[in-house]
Write a protein that holds these residues in place. Structure first.
Motif, short mmCIF file in Angstrom:
data_model
loop_
_atom_site.label_atom_id
_atom_site.label_comp_id
_atom_site.label_asym_id
_atom_site.label_seq_id
_atom_site.Cartn_x
_atom_site.Cartn_y
_atom_site.Cartn_z
N CYS A 286 49.02 50.21 54.17
CA CYS A 286 49.21 51.63 53.84
C CYS A 286 48.10 52.21 52.98
CB CYS A 286 50.57 51.84 53.17
SG CYS A 286 50.64 51.39 51.42
N GLY A 287 47.40 51.39 52.20
CA GLY A 287 46.31 51.89 51.36
C GLY A 287 46.72 52.43 50.01
N THR A 288 48.01 52.42 49.68
CA THR A 288 48.46 53.01 48.41
C THR A 288 47.85 52.30 47.20
OG1 THR A 288 50.53 53.71 49.41
CG2 THR A 288 50.50 53.56 47.01
N CYS A 289 47.70 50.98 47.27
CA CYS A 289 47.22 50.22 46.10
C CYS A 289 45.71 50.03 46.12
CB CYS A 289 47.94 48.87 46.00
SG CYS A 289 47.52 47.73 47.34
N ASP A 290 44.99 50.79 46.91
CA ASP A 290 43.53 50.72 46.95
C ASP A 290 42.98 50.84 45.53
OD1 ASP A 290 40.89 50.76 47.77
OD2 ASP A 290 40.94 52.85 48.44
N THR A 291 42.23 49.83 45.10
CA THR A 291 41.77 49.74 43.72
C THR A 291 40.27 49.48 43.68
OG1 THR A 291 43.92 48.88 43.03
CG2 THR A 291 42.08 48.55 41.52
N LYS A 292 39.56 50.19 42.85
CA LYS A 292 38.12 50.01 42.72
C LYS A 292 37.80 48.69 42.04
CE LYS A 292 33.97 52.50 41.21
NZ LYS A 292 33.47 53.71 40.52
N VAL A 293 36.87 47.94 42.61
CA VAL A 293 36.42 46.66 42.06
C VAL A 293 35.10 46.87 41.36
CG1 VAL A 293 35.71 44.31 42.62
CG2 VAL A 293 37.61 45.37 43.88
N LEU A 294 35.04 46.51 40.07
CA LEU A 294 33.82 46.68 39.28
C LEU A 294 32.94 45.44 39.32
CD1 LEU A 294 35.28 48.61 36.21
CD2 LEU A 294 34.22 49.52 38.27
N SER A 295 33.55 44.25 39.37
CA SER A 295 32.78 43.03 39.54
C SER A 295 33.72 41.93 40.03
CB SER A 295 32.08 42.60 38.24
OG SER A 295 33.02 42.20 37.27
N GLY A 296 33.10 40.87 40.56
CA GLY A 296 33.86 39.79 41.17
C GLY A 296 33.76 39.87 42.68
N THR A 297 34.30 38.87 43.34
CA THR A 297 34.22 38.77 44.79
C THR A 297 35.61 38.79 45.39
OG1 THR A 297 32.24 37.38 44.53
CG2 THR A 297 33.27 37.43 46.71
N THR A 314 33.56 47.00 47.04
CA THR A 314 33.73 48.04 46.02
C THR A 314 35.19 48.41 45.79
OG1 THR A 314 33.39 49.75 47.69
CG2 THR A 314 31.46 49.02 46.44
N SER A 315 36.08 48.04 46.71
CA SER A 315 37.50 48.29 46.52
C SER A 315 38.30 47.26 47.30
CB SER A 315 37.88 49.71 46.94
OG SER A 315 37.86 49.86 48.35
N MET A 316 39.59 47.18 46.98
CA MET A 316 40.45 46.22 47.67
C MET A 316 41.90 46.67 47.59
SD MET A 316 40.66 43.02 44.95
CE MET A 316 41.46 41.96 46.16
N MET A 317 42.73 46.13 48.49
CA MET A 317 44.17 46.34 48.42
C MET A 317 44.76 45.17 47.63
SD MET A 317 44.13 49.08 50.10
CE MET A 317 42.48 49.59 50.62
N ALA A 324 37.39 35.17 45.32
CA ALA A 324 36.59 33.98 45.51
C ALA A 324 35.73 33.67 44.30
CB ALA A 324 35.71 34.15 46.74
N SER A 325 35.88 34.43 43.23
CA SER A 325 35.13 34.17 41.99
C SER A 325 36.11 33.88 40.87
CB SER A 325 34.27 35.39 41.64
OG SER A 325 35.02 36.58 41.60
N ASP A 326 35.60 33.45 39.73
CA ASP A 326 36.47 33.10 38.60
C ASP A 326 37.14 34.34 37.99
OD1 ASP A 326 35.90 30.39 38.80
OD2 ASP A 326 34.15 30.55 37.49
N GLU A 327 36.46 35.48 38.12
CA GLU A 327 36.96 36.68 37.45
C GLU A 327 36.84 37.88 38.39
OE1 GLU A 327 36.27 37.66 33.04
OE2 GLU A 327 34.84 38.95 34.08
N LEU A 328 37.83 38.75 38.33
CA LEU A 328 37.85 39.98 39.13
C LEU A 328 38.11 41.14 38.17
CD1 LEU A 328 37.86 41.03 42.14
CD2 LEU A 328 40.34 40.90 42.01
N VAL A 329 37.15 42.06 38.05
CA VAL A 329 37.29 43.18 37.14
C VAL A 329 37.66 44.42 37.96
CG1 VAL A 329 36.18 44.60 35.38
CG2 VAL A 329 35.58 42.17 35.59
N LEU A 330 38.82 45.00 37.64
CA LEU A 330 39.33 46.15 38.37
C LEU A 330 39.26 47.40 37.50
CD1 LEU A 330 42.51 44.49 39.92
CD2 LEU A 330 40.26 44.76 40.97
N ASP A 331 39.06 48.54 38.13
CA ASP A 331 39.00 49.82 37.41
C ASP A 331 40.41 50.34 37.17
OD1 ASP A 331 38.07 52.09 36.22
OD2 ASP A 331 37.48 53.08 38.08
N LEU A 332 41.12 49.64 36.32
CA LEU A 332 42.49 50.00 35.95
C LEU A 332 42.64 49.95 34.44
CD1 LEU A 332 44.53 47.91 38.56
CD2 LEU A 332 44.31 50.39 38.51
#
Length: 332
Positions: A286-297, A314-317, A324-332
């Motif tokens: 549905c795309g509702t939880c589309d979130t901007k990714v600042l760093s990470g894979t 640059t974004s993900m659901m 796939a990385s140790d850390e995922l930084v989200l724009d939240l």
């Protein structure tokens, strides 16, 4: 879909709820002051926060050039998770609800002609597209199937629009005519045209097969439910709470962190810290939880993002994705 979309949040007044067909109602939203609403294009939808705080998304089906209100239509899903039943059973007229959008993952792209195919409540985005094609003076046809005539919404509006545009329209209830003849519809599509379809997954799968025999056509589809897994396509259907490794999620706006382990979705981990984060389907469509990714894979398992969007990371659901990385930084 063209990457992360910034969605406006609005408080809108429910002006009207109207019966459109068996188990289908339309809802019209407007500003309290009757002010102009943000523009939208055919294929766009609204995310609506219901009084219970459930969030659901519905396609806009009014006239795209009408800036005084937004109209959506809702099918009561008897086997659903409660959102449509709440809309049908709650006295909403006069209330103010929070909406986000409009958001468009199903845009109407320029084409020499359009063949529109709708199944059931899939008529909602297609209706706006037919209106836009008429305003662009582009040739179009519409093939609309449903369980029965009583279950098919907006038939009078479709007839009026078709008469004004001189467009061929076939409204074919299944209990009278059987399933839509998708092979025939595709065979009759204009050379080099675009086929836009919205409806149940089996209809769209069969249409995809039919269009494959017409390489001059382009097919654009939208689902209202998650697609069934297909053989040899296991990766996108990995359980959303399965991860190859533990990783840390960082909420950039607050600096809070959460560890995501096997058996926990990113969405679950985020909501422990930020319960107001919007989500709906929890299945990645549905795309509702589309979130901007600042760093990470990020690891993408949704059916919303294009391959180009996925490659950009640059974004993900976050309801179904992994990392796939140790850390995922989200724009939240």
């Amino acid at each position: 879909m063209t990457g992360h979309q910034h969605l406006q949040e609005l408080r809108l007044h429910v002006r009207q709820v109207r019966h459109e067909a068996d188990d289908v109602v339309s809802i019209r939203f407007a500003r309290r002051d009757d002010g102009e609403l943000p523009a939208w294009e055919p294929g766009a939808h609204l995310e609506i926060r219901l009084p219970s705080r459930l969030i659901r998304q519905y396609s806009l089906c009014g006239a795209p050039d009408d800036r005084t209100g937004y109209t959506v239509a809702v099918l009561r899903a008897h086997d659903g998770r409660g959102g449509s039943a709440e809309i049908h059973d709650t006295a909403l007229v006069g209330r103010e609800l929070t909406v986000r959008g409009p958001r468009n993952d199903f845009p109407l792209l320029p084409a020499p002609s359009y063949t529109f195919v709708a199944g059931g409540i899939g008529i909602t985005p297609i209706l706006g597209m037919a209106r836009a094609a008429t305003s662009r003076s582009t040739a179009w046809s519409l093939h609309y199937g449903g369980r029965s005539a009583r279950s098919m919404a907006f038939v009078p509006a479709i007839a009026e629009l078709a008469a004004a545009a001189g467009a061929p329209v076939a409204v074919l209830p299944e209990d009278v005519h059987g399933l839509l003849d998708l092979d025939g519809i595709v065979a009759g599509a204009g050379d080099g045209g675009a086929v836009y379809a919205c409806g149940p997954a089996p209809m769209l799968a069969a249409l995809r097969t039919a269009v494959a025999r017409r390489p001059d056509l382009t097919l654009h589809t939208e689902l209202f439910t998650a697609p069934a897994p297909t053989p040899g396509d296991a990766a996108p259907h990995t359980a959303p709470d399965r991860h190859e490794r533990d990783f840390t999620v960082v909420l950039a706006q607050t600096g809070e962190t959460a560890t995501v382990t096997d058996g926990c979705t990113i969405l679950d981990a985020v909501r422990r810290l930020r319960p107001e984060v919007p989500y709906s389907c929890e299945e990645g469509f549905c795309g509702t939880c589309d979130t901007k990714v600042l760093s990470g894979t990020p690891v993408h398992r949704d059916t919303v993002l294009s391959e180009n969007d996925r490659a950009g990371h640059t974004s993900m659901m976050i309801c179904v994705g992994s990392c796939a990385s140790d850390e995922l930084v989200l724009d939240l």
